[in-house]
Design an enzyme around this catalytic site. Structure first.
Site, PDB file in Angstrom:
ATOM      1  N   TYR A 203       0.817  -1.221   0.000  1.00  0.00           N
ATOM      2  CA  TYR A 203       0.000   0.000   0.000  1.00  0.00           C
ATOM      3  C   TYR A 203       0.850   1.270   0.000  1.00  0.00           C
ATOM      4  O   TYR A 203       0.778   2.071   0.928  1.00  0.00           O
ATOM      5  CB  TYR A 203      -0.955  -0.007   1.205  1.00  0.00           C
ATOM      6  CG  TYR A 203      -2.078  -1.000   1.043  1.00  0.00           C
ATOM      7  CD1 TYR A 203      -3.224  -0.658   0.325  1.00  0.00           C
ATOM      8  CD2 TYR A 203      -1.986  -2.283   1.566  1.00  0.00           C
ATOM      9  CE1 TYR A 203      -4.264  -1.574   0.150  1.00  0.00           C
ATOM     10  CE2 TYR A 203      -3.012  -3.203   1.396  1.00  0.00           C
ATOM     11  CZ  TYR A 203      -4.138  -2.845   0.689  1.00  0.00           C
ATOM     12  OH  TYR A 203      -5.150  -3.759   0.525  1.00  0.00           O
TER      13      TYR A 203
ATOM     14  N   TYR B 135     -11.822  -6.921   7.152  1.00  0.00           N
ATOM     15  CA  TYR B 135     -10.686  -7.065   6.235  1.00  0.00           C
ATOM     16  C   TYR B 135     -10.462  -8.555   5.992  1.00  0.00           C
ATOM     17  O   TYR B 135     -10.336  -9.331   6.944  1.00  0.00           O
ATOM     18  CB  TYR B 135      -9.404  -6.429   6.791  1.00  0.00           C
ATOM     19  CG  TYR B 135      -8.247  -6.629   5.846  1.00  0.00           C
ATOM     20  CD1 TYR B 135      -8.130  -5.845   4.697  1.00  0.00           C
ATOM     21  CD2 TYR B 135      -7.317  -7.642   6.050  1.00  0.00           C
ATOM     22  CE1 TYR B 135      -7.106  -6.063   3.784  1.00  0.00           C
ATOM     23  CE2 TYR B 135      -6.287  -7.860   5.138  1.00  0.00           C
ATOM     24  CZ  TYR B 135      -6.191  -7.066   4.014  1.00  0.00           C
ATOM     25  OH  TYR B 135      -5.178  -7.293   3.104  1.00  0.00           O
TER      26      TYR B 135
ATOM     27  N   ASP C  82     -13.216 -15.995   9.435  1.00  0.00           N
ATOM     28  CA  ASP C  82     -11.854 -15.681   9.031  1.00  0.00           C
ATOM     29  C   ASP C  82     -11.036 -15.474  10.301  1.00  0.00           C
ATOM     30  O   ASP C  82     -11.088 -14.420  10.927  1.00  0.00           O
ATOM     31  CB  ASP C  82     -11.878 -14.419   8.155  1.00  0.00           C
ATOM     32  CG  ASP C  82     -10.484 -13.985   7.710  1.00  0.00           C
ATOM     33  OD1 ASP C  82      -9.494 -14.496   8.283  1.00  0.00           O
ATOM     34  OD2 ASP C  82     -10.384 -13.132   6.819  1.00  0.00           O
TER      35      ASP C  82
ATOM     36  N   LYS D  55      -1.487 -16.336   8.769  1.00  0.00           N
ATOM     37  CA  LYS D  55      -0.618 -15.483   9.571  1.00  0.00           C
ATOM     38  C   LYS D  55       0.273 -16.225  10.563  1.00  0.00           C
ATOM     39  O   LYS D  55       1.364 -16.626  10.189  1.00  0.00           O
ATOM     40  CB  LYS D  55      -1.450 -14.384  10.225  1.00  0.00           C
ATOM     41  CG  LYS D  55      -1.914 -13.367   9.176  1.00  0.00           C
ATOM     42  CD  LYS D  55      -2.168 -11.993   9.734  1.00  0.00           C
ATOM     43  CE  LYS D  55      -2.192 -10.943   8.638  1.00  0.00           C
ATOM     44  NZ  LYS D  55      -3.517 -10.518   8.218  1.00  0.00           N
TER      45      LYS D  55
HETATM   46  C1  PLP Z   1      -4.063 -10.581   6.860  1.00  0.00           C
HETATM   47  C2  PLP Z   1      -5.456 -11.056   6.738  1.00  0.00           C
HETATM   48  C3  PLP Z   1      -5.910 -11.667   5.554  1.00  0.00           C
HETATM   49  C4  PLP Z   1      -5.047 -11.811   4.317  1.00  0.00           C
HETATM   50  O1  PLP Z   1      -3.948 -12.617   4.532  1.00  0.00           O
HETATM   51  P1  PLP Z   1      -2.659 -12.491   3.559  1.00  0.00           P
HETATM   52  O2  PLP Z   1      -1.751 -13.583   4.017  1.00  0.00           O
HETATM   53  O3  PLP Z   1      -2.128 -11.110   3.760  1.00  0.00           O
HETATM   54  O4  PLP Z   1      -3.165 -12.700   2.171  1.00  0.00           O
HETATM   55  C5  PLP Z   1      -7.212 -12.125   5.527  1.00  0.00           C
HETATM   56  N1  PLP Z   1      -8.026 -11.985   6.589  1.00  0.00           N
HETATM   57  C6  PLP Z   1      -7.618 -11.412   7.739  1.00  0.00           C
HETATM   58  C7  PLP Z   1      -8.555 -11.317   8.897  1.00  0.00           C
HETATM   59  C8  PLP Z   1      -6.329 -10.912   7.845  1.00  0.00           C
HETATM   60  O5  PLP Z   1      -5.935 -10.303   8.977  1.00  0.00           O
END
Ligand code: PLP
Length: 435
Positions: free
Chosen positions: A22, A150, A251, A280
Site C-alpha cells: 500500500y 478485512y 476468518d 498469519k
Molecule cells: C491478513 C489477513 C488476511 C489476508 O492474509 P494475507 O496472508 O495477507 O493474504 C485475511 N483476513 C484477515 C482477517 C487478515 O488479517
C-alpha cells in the site's frame, strides 16, 4: 558458505523499483533497512535495535530466529524443499493436518492448505459456491458480511472488505458486489443488545435465497478498524445462518493461534462455523502458508456434486518447508503456557496504554488478549510518527487513526514497558502537535 550482500543497502534502488505494501512509487514513505531479527528485536542496518510491537502483522508469535523453528526448516530443507501435492503427499503435510484437526472444534476436519490468507478466503468462498451448486441451489452466490472487515487483497477477498477503506468504487464493475450490514455495534465487554444484529437479520430474511455464506472475522475485526465485538453476536449469527440455510465462514487469519486469549477467537462464543480460514501465525511468521478447513458435510457435499471435485490446486500447495515450520510452531505453542503469556501481556497493555485514554484527541483505548489499540480522532501523520517511534527504539506501524500493538508472545515485561511508554509518548506528541 553464507550468501553475502554488498555493504550498505541500496535504498535508492528500493525507492525506484520495489513496491511496498500500500504505497506510492512517486512518493514512497521511508523504509528502514533491516539486517537481522532475533527474539523480539529487529536490528537495523545502522545498528539500532527495535523492540517489535507488531509480530510482523500478527505472525511472529514466538519471536524471530527461533532455534526450534530454524531447525524445522533446515531439517526439512535437507529432505526436500518442495514437491507437487498433486498425486504426492509428505509427512509435514500429514502432521500439520493432524494438528489442525486436533486444535479445531468438531466438525471442522477437512483441511485445504493454501499459499496465503487471501487465497484461503478465496478457497472458502469457492467452497461455499460449490457447496450450493452441489445442493442444486446455484443461485446462492452472494456473500453477506459486516462493514469494517478485512479479508485480504485478492478480488473476491477484497469484495468482502469494508467498501470504503477497500476502495470498492475504484474497482466497481470488476469487484463482485456483495451484501453489507453495519459492523457489530456491541463491544466485547458490553452486555448484549439484540439491536446489534438487527441489520444482519433483516438482510438474511430478505436475501437468504441468493446468499451462499456469511463471512466475518470472529470477535476482532483486524485491519478494517481493530474493533472488538461481543461474542454473543457470533452465537446469534450462527442461529440466524442455520435458520436461513446460509453457510457461515469465520476468518481467523489474524485471530487464530492464541492472539485473543483463546486458541481461536470463536472459542469466546463457543460457536463453530462451517468453514474457517487460518494463516498469519500458522508458521510462526516464517513463511506464507494458510489453510481453509471445512466440515465433513461441506466437503462431502462438494465432492458429491458436479464436477465431483473441488476446483482448486495451487502449484505450491502444502509446501513442505512451510508445513514443517508450521508443525514446529504449533508444537511450540503446545509446549508453552501461551494462555498465561497472553494474559500477562493483556494486563501490561491495559496498564501501559491507559494514560492515552485521558489525552485529548484520543477516542478510545482498548485491549483484548495480546492486542492493544489506541484510536485517535484524526489519522496519524505516517512518515513522522514512524520515525518518532523508531527513534524511541520500537517497531510499531500505525495505520489511519490507529496506533496498535500485537507483540510476540515471548515479550518480557520490561520490553512491554518500553513499547507502551513509546506509544503513549508518541500519541501525546501526535495529539498535542509537539512533534
Ligand atoms: C491478513 C489477513 C488476511 C489476508 O492474509 P494475507 O496472508 O495477507 O493474504 C485475511 N483476513 C484477515 C482477517 C487478515 O488479517
Amino acid at each position: 558458505m553464507s550468501q553475502s550482500f554488498p555493504k550498505g543497502m541500496d535504498l535508492d534502488f528500493d525507492r525506484h523499483h520495489l513496491w511496498h505494501p500500500y504505497t506510492s512509487m512517486l512518493e514512497p514513505l521511508p523504509v528502514y533497512p533491516v539486517v537481522g531479527a532475533r527474539g523480539v528485536t529487529i536490528e537495523l542496518e545502522d545498528g539500532r535495535r527495535l523492540i517489535d510491537g507488531m509480530s510482523s502483522w500478527w505472525s511472529a508469535i514466538h519471536g524471530y530466529n527461533h532455534p526450534v523453528l530454524n531447525r524445522a526448516v533446515s531439517d526439512q530443507l535437507g529432505r526436500m524443499s518442495h514437491v507437487m501435492f498433486g498425486g504426492l503427499v509428505h509427512e509435514p503435510a500429514i502432521e500439520l493436518g493432524r494438528r489442525l484437526v486436533a486444535l479445531l472444534p468438531d466438525p471442522l476436519d477437512r483441511v485445504f492448505l493454501c499459499d496465503s490468507g487471501s487465497v484461503s478466503v478465496e478457497v472458502a468462498v469457492k467452497m461455499a459456491l460449490q457447496y450450493w451448486h452441489a445442493r442444486g441451489r446455484p443461485e446462492k452466490q452472494r456473500l453477506l458480511t459486516v462493514r469494517s472487515g478485512y479479508h485480504g487483497d485478492t478480488f473476491m477477498a477484497m469484495s468482502v472488505c469494508d467498501p470504503v477503506t477497500g476502495m470498492h468504487s475504484l474497482f466497481s464493475g470488476v469487484l463482485p458486489e456483495q451484501l453489507f450490514v453495519e459492523a457489530p455495534s456491541c463491544r466485547f465487554d458490553e452486555p448484549w443488545n439484540e439491536e446489534a444484529i438487527h441489520d444482519m437479520r433483516l438482510q438474511l430474511e430478505a436475501h437468504a435465497g441468493r446468499i451462499a455464506a456469511v463471512i466475518v472475522e470472529p470477535v476482532v475485526q483486524g485491519a478494517g478498524g481493530m474493533r472488538f465485538y461481543s461474542p454473543r453476536y457470533l452465537q446469534r449469527l450462527r442461529e440466524l445462518c442455520a435458520e436461513h440455510d446460509v453457510l457461515l465462514v469465520f476468518d481467523e487469519i489474524a485471530t487464530g493461534f492464541g492472539r485473543t486469549g483463546r486458541m481461536f477467537a470463536m472459542e469466546h462464543a463457543a460457536v463453530v462455523p462451517d468453514i474457517v480460514c487460518v494463516g498469519k501465525a500458522l508458521t510462526g511468521g516464517y513463511m506464507s502458508l494458510a489453510a481453509t478447513v471445512a466440515s465433513g458435510h461441506v466437503a462431502d457435499t462438494i465432492s458429491g456434486g458436479e464436477p465431483g471435485l473441488f476446483m482448486h490446486g495451487p502449484t505450491f500447495m502444502a509446501n513442505p518447508l512451510a508445513c514443517a515450520v508450521a508443525v514446529a510452531s504449533l508444537g511450540l505453542l503446545d509446549a508453552f503456557d501461551w494462555q498465561s503469556a497472553v494474559s500477562r501481556i493483556e494486563g501490561k497493555l491495559r496498564k501501559g496504554l491507559a494514560p492515552c485514554a485521558a489525552m485529548p484527541g484520543v477516542v478510545d483505548v482498548r485491549v483484548l488478549g495480546a492486542i492493544g489499540v489506541v484510536e485517535l480522532e484524526r489519522p496519524v501523520e505516517m512518515a513522522s510518527i514512524q520515525k518518532r517511534l523508531v527513534d524511541k527504539g520500537v517497531w510499531v506501524r500505525p495505520f489511519g487513526r490507529l496506533v496498535y500493538l500485537m507483540p510476540p508472545y515471548v515479550i518480557m515485561d520490561d520490553e512491554l514497558d518500553i513499547l507502551t511508554l513509546a506509544v503513549c509518548e508518541t500519541v501525546r506528541e501526535e495529539v498535542t502537535g509537539t512533534r
